[in-house]
Design an enzyme around this catalytic site. Structure first.
Site, PDB file in Angstrom:
ATOM      1  N   ASP A 106       0.846  -1.186   0.000  1.00  0.00           N
ATOM      2  CA  ASP A 106       0.000   0.000   0.000  1.00  0.00           C
ATOM      3  C   ASP A 106       0.888   1.245   0.000  1.00  0.00           C
ATOM      4  O   ASP A 106       1.457   1.597   1.029  1.00  0.00           O
ATOM      5  CB  ASP A 106      -0.890  -0.064   1.258  1.00  0.00           C
ATOM      6  CG  ASP A 106      -1.733   1.173   1.434  1.00  0.00           C
ATOM      7  OD1 ASP A 106      -1.847   1.967   0.473  1.00  0.00           O
ATOM      8  OD2 ASP A 106      -2.288   1.348   2.549  1.00  0.00           O
ATOM      9  N   ASP A 120      -1.909  -1.102  -3.846  1.00  0.00           N
ATOM     10  CA  ASP A 120      -2.180  -0.367  -5.080  1.00  0.00           C
ATOM     11  C   ASP A 120      -1.084  -0.613  -6.115  1.00  0.00           C
ATOM     12  O   ASP A 120      -0.097  -1.306  -5.858  1.00  0.00           O
ATOM     13  CB  ASP A 120      -2.337   1.136  -4.777  1.00  0.00           C
ATOM     14  CG  ASP A 120      -1.276   1.607  -3.810  1.00  0.00           C
ATOM     15  OD1 ASP A 120      -0.093   1.329  -4.075  1.00  0.00           O
ATOM     16  OD2 ASP A 120      -1.612   2.210  -2.759  1.00  0.00           O
ATOM     17  N   GLU A 158      -8.442 -19.888 -16.563  1.00  0.00           N
ATOM     18  CA  GLU A 158      -8.933 -20.571 -15.369  1.00  0.00           C
ATOM     19  C   GLU A 158     -10.087 -21.461 -15.818  1.00  0.00           C
ATOM     20  O   GLU A 158     -11.160 -20.963 -16.163  1.00  0.00           O
ATOM     21  CB  GLU A 158      -9.428 -19.576 -14.323  1.00  0.00           C
ATOM     22  CG  GLU A 158      -9.921 -20.284 -13.079  1.00  0.00           C
ATOM     23  CD  GLU A 158     -10.886 -19.464 -12.232  1.00  0.00           C
ATOM     24  OE1 GLU A 158     -10.889 -19.649 -11.011  1.00  0.00           O
ATOM     25  OE2 GLU A 158     -11.648 -18.631 -12.780  1.00  0.00           O
ATOM     26  N   ASP A 192      -8.424 -18.055  -4.478  1.00  0.00           N
ATOM     27  CA  ASP A 192      -9.708 -18.683  -4.169  1.00  0.00           C
ATOM     28  C   ASP A 192      -9.562 -19.872  -3.223  1.00  0.00           C
ATOM     29  O   ASP A 192     -10.561 -20.418  -2.758  1.00  0.00           O
ATOM     30  CB  ASP A 192     -10.376 -19.190  -5.460  1.00  0.00           C
ATOM     31  CG  ASP A 192     -10.857 -18.055  -6.337  1.00  0.00           C
ATOM     32  OD1 ASP A 192     -11.269 -17.016  -5.795  1.00  0.00           O
ATOM     33  OD2 ASP A 192     -10.813 -18.211  -7.577  1.00  0.00           O
ATOM     34  N   ASN A 214      -0.020   4.437  -0.537  1.00  0.00           N
ATOM     35  CA  ASN A 214      -0.591   5.702  -0.049  1.00  0.00           C
ATOM     36  C   ASN A 214      -1.264   5.563   1.315  1.00  0.00           C
ATOM     37  O   ASN A 214      -2.016   6.436   1.746  1.00  0.00           O
ATOM     38  CB  ASN A 214      -1.563   6.298  -1.079  1.00  0.00           C
ATOM     39  CG  ASN A 214      -2.747   5.366  -1.334  1.00  0.00           C
ATOM     40  OD1 ASN A 214      -2.760   4.230  -0.835  1.00  0.00           O
ATOM     41  ND2 ASN A 214      -3.726   5.825  -2.080  1.00  0.00           N
ATOM     42  N   ASP A 226      -3.739   3.961   2.582  1.00  0.00           N
ATOM     43  CA  ASP A 226      -5.188   3.955   2.812  1.00  0.00           C
ATOM     44  C   ASP A 226      -5.675   2.555   3.200  1.00  0.00           C
ATOM     45  O   ASP A 226      -6.873   2.306   3.275  1.00  0.00           O
ATOM     46  CB  ASP A 226      -5.951   4.472   1.573  1.00  0.00           C
ATOM     47  CG  ASP A 226      -5.741   3.566   0.354  1.00  0.00           C
ATOM     48  OD1 ASP A 226      -4.952   2.594   0.446  1.00  0.00           O
ATOM     49  OD2 ASP A 226      -6.360   3.831  -0.690  1.00  0.00           O
TER      50      ASP A 226
END
Ligand code: NOJ
Length: 536
Positions: free
Chosen positions: A23, A31, A258, A324, A25, A27
Site C-alpha cells: 500500500d 495499489d 482458469e 480462491d 498511499n 489507505d
C-alpha cells in the site's frame, strides 16, 4: 541462459492480489504504485511475469471480479498512468505483466448492463442473458456458484437475467457477436498499451445452453448439480479461437485460462482449452493437485493425468495456490511439519515440467490467517460462515517486515495482517540463507541457468511408492534427478543409475555433495535437486 522458446513456457509467473501486496498511499488497500515499488523484490526473487488479479473499475462486490469499466483502473488502485508506469518499469526490469480478463460477467453497474436492462430495443439488450421465466418462476434449476438461483428477476424488464456468481455480476452473452467484438476491442486496448497477456476468469463458463435445459442432479454436498448446460459447453471453443486470433495479432503475448471445476478437478477439460496446442489458450490451469491431500502418490497421479491429457503441442502449467483456495501450506497440513511440507511442495512445483505459477506470500510459507466473523469481507464467507469461512484467509496482506502491519501499510489494512508476521516476513527470510524464501529464490535462479529444469523432458522414476517422488528432467546433455520425500521418516531409495552426480540444491544436503549412484537415504522431508556431471 537465453531461450528460443516463448517466455511463458520457461518463465516463472507470480500472482499478485493487488489489494494485499503493498500500500503506497497508506489507505489500507494495496495499489499499483505499491507493486511498482516492489518490482525490485520481484526481480530479486527472479520471477519473469506477474499476473494481477483485476485492477479495473469495480464496485467491489466480489473484490474486482465484478468490473464496471474495462478501460480504466479503479481509483483505489491508482490511475491509468500508474498502470502505464508499472508496465514501463516492469518491462525495464524484464518482468512481464498479465492482466485478469473477467468477461464471463460484468458488474451490474457496467454501462453495458445499464443499456441491456433499460429496454428490449436497446442495442445491448442481447449482450446479457435474459429469459422471461417459466410459469412465473426462474427459467430453470441453474444455481449460482455463490448460492441460490442463478436467475434474478428484474422488475423493470419483467424478466430474469442470469448470474453465475453474485446477482451483482450478470453473465455476458457470448453468443452475441457484437458483444464479443467489444471484448476484442478492449483486449486490443490493453495489448496496445503493452500488456503481455491475460488470465481468463472462468473461461469454461462463458457459453450456456441455448435451450436453457435443466441441469441433471447429482449427490454432492454444496453443489448438487451436474453442470451440463450452464458450463463447459462445446460451443465455447469457437469463441476462444477468435480470442486467440486477437492475441496473435501481437508478438510474444499469452493467455492462461482458469478452467474452473470443483474437486476433484478435471485435467481433460482444462487441456481441451489448449485446442490443438496452437489455436486456443496458451496455458490453462488444472486445479487437481490443489484439491488433493498431501501424498506423493496422489500428487504424482494428478501430474500423470495432466500430462497425458495435453494435446501434442500443448504446454502444461502448474499451480499450488491462488486467491480462491486456502494457502498451500495450510492445505498441506502436517502441524509442526507444515513448513517442511511447503518446502517439498515448492521444489516439486519449480522442477516439474510446466510453467509454475506462484501466489504472493507462498514463497514465505504464509499460512491461512485466522479471521473472526466480523473481519470477513468475502461475500462467500459472509454467506456461509461458519460452515465455510470464505477466501479472505488467503488474501491477507503480504508480510514485508516485522514493523507495524508487517510493513504493508501505515493505514488500517483492509484485512488483518497474519499474526505470525514477526516470524514470517520477507526481511527476516531474505537474510536467512536457509529460509523458504531463499529456497524459492535459489531454485528459480537455478532454473534460469538450466534448460533441463524449465524445458526438459520429464521422466518419472519413483511414482509415489513409500511416499517418495523422483523424476529426471533431461534437455540435450543436461540431466537432473529430483527426489522428494513427502514423509516424516527416513527413506531409502535405489534409483538405479550410476555416474557422477552433484547436489545443486537440497533442503538437507550441502551443495556440491557428490554421488556415484542414486542409491540414497533420504532425510525426512528431504527435497533435493541433483545434476549429472560428465557424459549422460
Ligand atoms: C473466479 C475468480 O477466481 C474468483 O475469485 C471470482 O470470485 C469468480 N471467478 C467470479 O469472477
Amino acid at each position: 541462459m537465453k531461450s528460443s522458446t516463448p517466455w511463458w513456457k520457461h518463465g516463472v509467473i507470480y500472482q499478485i492480489y493487488p489489494r494485499s501486496f503493498y500500500d503506497s498511499n497508506n489507505d489500507g488497500v494495496g495499489d499499483i504504485k505499491g507493486i511498482t515499488l516492489k518490482l525490485e523484490y520481484l526481480l530479486w526473487l527472479g520471477v519473469d511475469a506477474i499476473w494481477l488479479s483485476p485492477v479495473n473499475n469495480s464496485p467491489m462486490y466480489d473484490f474486482g471480479y465484478d468490473i464496471s469499466d474495462y478501460y480504466d483502473i479503479d481509483p483505489c488502485y491508482g490511475t491509468l498512468n500508474d498502470f502505464m508506469e508499472l508496465i514501463e518499469e516492469a518491462h525495464k526490469a524484464g518482468i512481464k505483466i498479465i492482466m485478469d480478463l473477467v468477461v464471463n460477467h460484468t458488474s451490474h453497474l457496467h454501462k453495458w448492463f445499464a443499456g441491456s436492462r433499460s429496454s428490449k430495443d436497446n442495442r445491448r439488450r442481447d449482450w446479457y442473458i435474459w429469459h422471461e421465466g417459466v410459469k412465473g418462476k426462474a427459467p430453470n434449476n441453474w444455481k449460482s456458484a455463490f448460492g441460490g438461483s442463478a436467475w434474478e428477476f428484474d422488475p423493470h424488464m419483467g424478466e430474469y437475467y442470469l448470474h453465475s456468481f453474485l446477482k451483482e455480476q450478470p453473465d455476458l452473452n457470448w453468443r452475441n457477436p457484437d458483444m464479443r467484438r467489444s471484448i476484442h476491442r478492449m483486449m486490443r486496448f490493453w495489448l496496445d498499451m503493452g500488456v503481455d497477456g491475460f488470465r481468463l476468469d472462468v473461461v469454461n463458463w462463458f457459453v450456456k445452453d441455448d435451450r436453457f435445459r435443466n441441469n441433471p442432479f447429482t449427490v454432492k454436498p454444496f453443489d448438487p448439480e451436474k453442470h451440463k448446460y450452464d458450463r463447459n459447453r462445446p460451443e465455447v471453443h469457437e469463441y476462444i479461437r477468435e480470442l486467440r486470433n486477437v492475441v496473435d495479432e501481437y508478438d510474444g503475448r499469452m493467455t492462461v485460462g482458469e478452467v474452473f471445476t470443483l474437486p476433484p478437478g478435471s485435467p481433460g477439460l482444462a487441456a481441451s482449452f489448449l485446442g490443438n496446442g496452437n489455436d486456443e489458450l496458451h496455458l490453462t490451469f488444472d486445479f487437481s493437485i490443489m484439491y488433493r491431500l498431501w501424498s506423493a502418490r496422489r500428487f504424482y497421479n494428478c501430474i500423470k493425468k495432466w500430462y497425458k491429457s495435453l494435446p501434442e503441442n500443448g504446454w502444461p502449467c502448474n499451480v499450488l495456490s491462488n486467491h480462491d483456495q486456502p494457502r498451500g501450506r495450510s492445505r498441506f497440513m502436517g502441524g509442526a511439519d507444515s513448513e517442511n511440507r511447503a518446502r517439498v511442495a515448492a521444489v516439486f512445483l519449480l522442477t516439474l515440467k510446466g510453467t509454475p505459477f506462484l501466489y504472493y506470500g507462498e514463497e514465505l510459507g504464509m499460512k491461512n490467517a485466522l479471521l473472526s466473523r466480523s473481519e470477513i469481507v468475502d461475500p462467500l464467507g459472509r454467506r456461509y460462515w461458519p460452515v465455510y469461512r470464505g477466501r479472505d484467509c488467503s488474501r491477507t496482506p503480504m508480510l514485508w517486515n516485522s514493523r507495524n502491519n508487517a510493513g504493508f501499510s501505515n493505514g488500517r489494512p483492509w484485512l488483518p495482517v497474519d499474526s505470525d508476521y514477526k516470524n514470517i516476513n520477507v526481511r527476516n527470510q531474505a537474510g536467512d540463507r536457509y529460509s523458504i524464501l531463499n529456497l524459492y529464490r535459489n531454485i528459480i535462479h537455478i532454473r534460469k541457468r538450466h534448460k533441463a529444469l524449465s524445458e526438459g523432458k520429464f521422466v518419472p522414476v519413483i511414482k509415489g511408492a513409500n511416499n517418495v517422488l523422483a523424476y529426471f528432467r533431461i534437455y540435450g546433455d543436461e540431466k537432473f534427478f529430483i527426489v522428494l520425500n513427502f514423509s516424516s521418516k527416513e527413506k531409502k531409495i535405489h534409483a538405479g543409475e550410476s555416474g557422477q552426480w552433484k547436489v545443486m540444491f537440497s533442503t538437507h544436503r550441502t551443495e556440491y555433495e557428490h554421488f556415484t549412484s542414486l542409491n540414497m537415504v533420504l532425510a525426512p522431508y528431504e527435497a533435493s535437486i541433483i545434476m549429472k556431471i560428465g557424459e549422460l
